[in-house]
Design a protein around this motif. Structure first.
Motif: not given
Length: 487
Positions: A85, A89, A139, A142, A79
């Protein structure tokens, strides 16, 4: 085996005046029980150990990567700015989509009294649970410093000088996915209870008797138990049905409510739901065909079941292809130059290879299901379904990465490339999924015994059968009788 002594039955005829049998072979209630229980009771095949060793190795790889990511930070992913994202994702949306087929088969087809769901619903429900487990990982990590994840909650604190924005669609996601996971888990477990009692009564191992008995919650198969079971099952089905539509609708809002070209589209909710059902059914076939071969379930999962799923894939694949076309049409018809550029960039820009992979797999591949020969050839179905799942992963990649990499300001454009951590985590998520799936196949009823009996013709002499039902012990007679009456 009964299926070995009788000629194959054609279950794929198109005569609307006749109903195709949902169970083939000379099966009675006892042989159904023995076949499904036998998968867990017989000696574990060598192929299972090999598959489990491979999948658990990938699972270990996943958790090793997560530990490395937590230690080093999310910078180990590819990223960057402006692609904040990326694979994380993409993988999240991909796995949530895979989980859609289970509840659709279980809840919606149950409420519409589609009896052909009975041999595949347990399998699809389990797949839903495992897919949502894989989805939730991405997530969760993340957020970066996971030990500060509690900052996401609205805890009173004068030190943080901030308050979580509960109007964010990202928080809608949390509630939508967690609600979906909870209801799907309850629905799956509720359906398992009578079959767990059957396993408890059939196994000779004291340890298994204790574990299955604990999980069966004291099920005896009495009329009162069946009555409450049927009521609870219908209520959960009614509760789960709107969730099938709401979860991926809410996931689509993560993108549709943004101002970014390529994301700001009103077509996203139905487009995402159709895509989720599309990929979910493809994954069910990908796993179901080998499972019916290896575990001797061809009499319960007939070609009719597989063909019906192919028709659903064909229908939803056409919807997805239509949505791709509409996106381009709206970009042109709306007259927004940024929107127009985004879609031209998708088809002919630096990520054109990903876009055309997506189109080839999602639009062209399912068209082969117009052929009945392919719809009734299990291994050809698997091949096409693998392409569909590849295409659906690329669909999420195209939506997320192409829009972020080139937005309004050319000076901030960038190019995203995954790192080895991205790749290993994605491969590891498949390891986790297949590890859970293999454990499920080995130790739990892979086919809903009681529901399959409910769609079988009633035996000629039912005296003993009903006697067993009223004195139920979770045996073959008990599990088969009450659903038949209820359905």
């Amino acid at each position: 085996m009964a299926s070995m002594l009788t000629a194959p039955v054609d279950t794929t005829f198109e005569d609307p005046t006749r109903r195709a049998p949902l169970v083939t072979g000379d099966h009675d209630y006892h042989s159904v029980t023995d076949t499904v229980v036998g998968i867990a009771e017989h000696k574990t095949p060598l192929a299972w150990y090999i598959a489990f060793a491979i999948s658990s190795s990938f699972t270990l790889l996943l958790f090793s990567c997560i530990a490395y990511l937590i230690y080093r930070g999310v910078g180990v992913w590819g990223n960057n700015s402006p692609v904040f994202w990326a694979w994380d994702i993409v993988n999240f949306v991909f796995w949530v989509g895979i989980g859609h087929a289970g509840t659709l088969i279980s809840a919606i087809l149950f409420l519409f009294r589609q009896n052909w769901r009975t041999s595949i619903n347990r399998f699809a429900e389990a797949m839903t649970i495992f897919a949502v487990c894989c989805a939730g990982i991405f997530p969760a990590v993340h957020v970066g410093r996971v030990w500060f994840a509690y900052w996401l909650f609205p805890l009173p604190s004068s030190r943080l000088d901030m308050w979580p924005n509960f109007r964010s669609p990202l928080l809608w996601d949390v509630f939508a996915v967690s609600t979906y996971a909870t209801v799907s888990l309850l629905f799956w477990y509720m359906g398992l209870i009578p079959d767990l009692a059957t396993f408890r009564d059939k196994t000779k191992s004291k340890t298994k008797q204790f574990i299955y008995g604990l999980l069966a919650l004291g099920w005896t198969g009495s009329a009162r138990h069946w009555h409450r079971y049927e009521k609870a099952y219908v209520l959960l089905a009614a509760l789960a049905t709107p969730l099938v539509l709401s979860v991926h609708t809410v996931v689509s809002f993560d993108f549709a409510t943004a101002q970014l070209p390529g994301w700001h589209a009103t077509i996203f909710p139905p487009y995402f739901v159709a895509g989720a059902v599309f990929s979910g059914f493809a994954m069910v076939i990908t796993l179901m065909v080998p499972a019916r071969e290896w575990f001797g379930l061809k009499d319960f999962v007939t070609l009719r079941h597989l063909e019906n799923m192919c028709k659903v894939i064909l229908a939803t694949g056409c919807m997805v292809g239509f949505a791709y076309g509409i996106e381009f049409f709206i970009a042109w018809y709306g007259g927004n130059p940024y929107e127009g550029f985004t879609f031209m960039n998708r088809a002919f820009g630096p990520y054109a290879w990903a876009y055309w992979t997506m189109v080839s797999c999602n639009v062209i591949a399912p068209q082969f299901f117009w052929s009945k020969k392919i719809r009734t050839s299990p291994w050809l179905m698997v091949l096409i379904c693998i392409f569909v799942n590849i295409g659906m992963w690329f669909e999420r990649f195209v939506i997320i990465v192409t829009s972020l990499s080139r937005d309004f300001l050319p000076s901030s454009w960038g190019y995203y490339s995954p790192t080895w951590v991205d790749i290993c985590m994605f491969a590891g998520s498949f390891g986790l999924f297949f590890t859970l799936f293999l454990l499920f196949c080995r130790y739990l009823p892979i086919v809903a015994i009681s529901e399959v009996k409910g769609v079988m013709p009633a035996p000629a002499d039912t005296h003993d059968h009903h006697h067993g039902a009223h004195h139920g012990h979770g045996t073959a007679g008990t599990a088969g009788s009450s659903p038949a009456a209820a359905h």
